[in-house]
Design a protein around this motif. Sequence first.
Motif, short mmCIF file in Angstrom:
data_model
loop_
_atom_site.label_atom_id
_atom_site.label_comp_id
_atom_site.label_asym_id
_atom_site.label_seq_id
_atom_site.Cartn_x
_atom_site.Cartn_y
_atom_site.Cartn_z
N LEU A 86 -13.21 69.92 -20.59
CA LEU A 86 -13.76 70.08 -19.23
C LEU A 86 -15.29 70.19 -19.26
CD1 LEU A 86 -11.32 72.65 -17.53
CD2 LEU A 86 -11.40 70.17 -17.21
N ALA A 87 -15.79 70.93 -20.23
CA ALA A 87 -17.24 71.16 -20.28
C ALA A 87 -18.00 69.86 -20.52
CB ALA A 87 -17.57 72.18 -21.37
N ALA A 88 -17.34 68.91 -21.17
CA ALA A 88 -17.99 67.62 -21.39
C ALA A 88 -17.76 66.68 -20.21
CB ALA A 88 -17.47 66.99 -22.69
N GLY A 89 -17.11 67.20 -19.17
CA GLY A 89 -16.93 66.38 -17.98
C GLY A 89 -15.74 65.45 -18.04
N ALA A 90 -14.73 65.80 -18.85
CA ALA A 90 -13.52 64.99 -18.89
C ALA A 90 -12.33 65.82 -18.41
CB ALA A 90 -13.28 64.48 -20.30
N THR A 91 -11.19 65.16 -18.24
CA THR A 91 -9.98 65.84 -17.79
C THR A 91 -8.94 65.76 -18.90
OG1 THR A 91 -10.40 65.33 -15.48
CG2 THR A 91 -8.10 65.71 -16.07
N LEU A 92 -8.27 66.89 -19.15
CA LEU A 92 -7.25 66.91 -20.21
C LEU A 92 -5.86 66.85 -19.59
CD1 LEU A 92 -6.91 67.34 -23.37
CD2 LEU A 92 -6.37 69.71 -22.80
N VAL A 93 -5.01 65.99 -20.12
CA VAL A 93 -3.60 66.01 -19.70
C VAL A 93 -2.73 66.15 -20.94
CG1 VAL A 93 -3.79 64.74 -17.53
CG2 VAL A 93 -3.48 63.47 -19.66
N GLY A 94 -1.69 66.96 -20.79
CA GLY A 94 -0.71 67.10 -21.87
C GLY A 94 0.24 65.91 -21.78
N LEU A 95 0.57 65.35 -22.90
CA LEU A 95 1.50 64.22 -22.89
C LEU A 95 2.87 64.78 -23.21
CD1 LEU A 95 -0.89 61.83 -24.78
CD2 LEU A 95 -0.34 61.77 -22.35
N CYS A 96 3.85 64.52 -22.32
CA CYS A 96 5.00 65.42 -22.36
C CYS A 96 5.98 65.26 -23.52
CB CYS A 96 5.73 65.43 -21.05
SG CYS A 96 5.52 64.02 -20.02
N SER A 97 6.50 64.09 -23.79
CA SER A 97 7.40 63.92 -24.93
C SER A 97 8.69 64.72 -24.85
CB SER A 97 6.72 64.28 -26.25
OG SER A 97 5.40 63.83 -26.27
N GLY A 98 9.29 64.77 -23.67
CA GLY A 98 10.51 65.58 -23.53
C GLY A 98 11.78 64.79 -23.30
N ALA A 99 11.75 63.47 -23.54
CA ALA A 99 12.99 62.71 -23.36
C ALA A 99 13.03 61.56 -24.36
CB ALA A 99 13.05 62.13 -21.94
N ASP A 100 14.24 61.19 -24.73
CA ASP A 100 14.39 60.03 -25.63
C ASP A 100 14.07 58.76 -24.86
OD1 ASP A 100 15.33 61.53 -27.75
OD2 ASP A 100 17.41 61.42 -27.07
N PHE A 101 13.36 57.88 -25.48
CA PHE A 101 13.12 56.59 -24.85
C PHE A 101 12.93 55.54 -25.93
CE2 PHE A 101 11.68 53.51 -21.82
CZ PHE A 101 12.35 53.89 -20.69
N ALA A 102 13.45 54.36 -25.70
CA ALA A 102 13.28 53.24 -26.62
C ALA A 102 13.56 53.63 -28.08
CB ALA A 102 11.86 52.66 -26.49
N LYS A 130 9.51 61.59 -31.81
CA LYS A 130 10.14 60.32 -31.46
C LYS A 130 9.86 59.97 -30.01
CE LYS A 130 14.14 60.01 -34.46
NZ LYS A 130 15.58 60.18 -34.49
N SER A 131 9.93 60.99 -29.15
CA SER A 131 9.70 60.74 -27.74
C SER A 131 8.28 60.26 -27.49
CB SER A 131 9.99 62.02 -26.97
OG SER A 131 9.53 61.91 -25.66
N SER A 132 7.31 60.84 -28.20
CA SER A 132 5.93 60.42 -27.95
C SER A 132 5.75 58.95 -28.32
CB SER A 132 4.95 61.31 -28.72
OG SER A 132 5.15 61.18 -30.11
#
Lengths: 252, 425
Positions: free
Chosen positions: B86-102, B119-121
Amino acid sequence: MGKRFAGIDIGSRTIELVVVDTSGKIVDSLQTDTGFDPMTAARKLIHGMDYDRIMATGYGRNLFEISFDTLTVTEIKAHATGARTFFPDAHTVLDIGGQDSKAISLFETGRVKKFEMNDRCAAGTGKFLEIMAKTLGFDIESFGREALLSEKDIAISSMCTVFAESEVTSLIAGGKNRREIARGLHTSVIQRAAGMINRVSSTGDIVFTGGVAKNPCMRQLLAETLGRNVLTPEDPQLVGALGAALLAMEIP
Amino acid sequence: MTEDYREMWTHLGLDLDAHDALLGVLGGAYQDIFLSQKNRPEGMKYFDFVMSEVHGLRIKELLDEKKAGRKIVGSYCVFVPEEIVLAAGATLVGLCSGADFATPEVEKLLPRNTCALIKSSFGFKLGKVCPYLESADMIVGENTCDGKKKAYESLGHLVKNLYVMDLPQVKSDQGRALLKSEYQRFRTAMEALTGAAVTSESLKQAIQTVNAKRAAIHRLSILRKADPAPISGLDALLANQVFFYDNPARFTDSVNQICDELEKRIAEKKGVFPAGTPRILVSGCPQAVPNWKLPFIVETSGAVIVGEESCVGERGARNLTDASGETVDEMMDAIVDRYYQVDCAIFTPNPQRLEHIQEMVATYRADGVIHYGLQFCQPYLMESFPIEKALEEKKIPTLRIETDYSMEDVGQLKTRIEAFIEQLR
Ligand code: SF4
Ligand code: SF4
């Protein structure tokens, strides 16, 4: 006539129904195969049965709860309660059924202290023994007796049903004694069960319940492996249903 | 969802068919798991809205920020300091990885016995279904467990701008020094990404923003002490999950609003479940969106979850950062101090975690602990054994479960959890 309480244990292989009177004595008991439609089988079993309250246990308990609007209890508590009626001092219960196995330790009061269950697959359950009996050409009723006729064990390294089956097939092809293989298979199931028991309780008698407790080789090997006394009620496969019936009675 | 979202998704390079399928499953699960709950606080409507717009409005907001020149940074671990981002002027988002996919695609790159989170990520990337991942200008990985640190080597080939942060494994002077130098390096990398310097003003502001968000979550956590519980474990977990990708200021307000409502409920002795319902503390691996499997089973089996000793929960949000420093260096030190306390199982030894579990059992008046371990997660599964033993010695009933994101073990889990709850009654 006094009140009657029923317990129904809906397992993956069989369904048991037990009815007790107010003194807790078994006044009726029935058993049927679960088949592919457990609720129809259960409905047939309770049809015409006379009782004031019923409680369901076993893997089909939640389906039964929905279909018949009844109370449920897990197999763990049901077996603990049932085992205590036969052996009031029991502190450790091992239940091996068709699809799962569990070791339970109890407090003095009979409440569940801790339990362990096998994981998802059939390894270490009645189903495993059934498939292996078939592979070896024994019928399941005599499997344990036949195994006991052998003095020796042939070690089986796979616990996975599929791998164990091919291991057994190649042992047979290699001309090994079928009874020795049978005994080896029993040993492998017991070792797994012993591990579960040791995680929940380390001393004292073990009450062995569930259909597999009828197998004499399993009882003997369990006692030998753990160096502990093994107690088995007369109809070990009814213990879960009996426990559920007694718990149905306890409800105010 | 409106058409302009579809355009937005196409633009982001999502696979629209796969994405539709994902949203369909997600919507259905949300309906069955969350909306079917009884006695929910009114304030949860905000989170329902956030969830319904999780791939819509929030992404649009992020894209608008990008248009205005802001950078978006994605992360997979609570060790990535949001204050610096945030201090550098960016936004942080958590990447969830809570479901099986592909999964079949994933297993071409990773061994089968990799934890479901990792695996989910990969699945979300390979399946092209995560708009957060696709919006991010930088993805930050971190050397935590072996699974993650090796997986980042492969992920580096799949995403545009992967930055890997090294982390200590031991809490020692050297460990702390490593964390400090890595946070300095990260600060430089963030400044390079945004072109804006981290100043004492921006850093102070950032610390305050993140602290406010954490303080709101702390307030929510403490209210869960009440019996009857004023909010379900599912809803509280959801708030903890949304923590990772919502706008921080709006999130803080919304959580505080819920807390106002919960305080009234507590005063009226109203709750989501009757008083005396068995209370459970969940401890272990993070439960990322949409991994709601465990709390759903627990709360439909007659118990209520009163706390999460987890990175999506108290381990991640515990402790504020001291904002009293005047210079960037002082505040950077305060940030290091704050994160250095995170008791993740990748540390050896990790005695603080056991202390925290016991403390949480007492604070939230839990009757028992469920240790939640993802299959193949060595750090947490290994810790689960001594933790179980230590808790049981203190007469705290403990159930150790090991599971993944699939539904095949739900029947078995339900039996074990119901039996555990019977034990607590
Ligand atoms: S459990 Fe450890 S590695 Fe995972 S998010 Fe938390 S701190 Fe990071
Ligand atoms: S759950 Fe365990 S194995 Fe998976 S990423 Fe986290 S620490 Fe690593």
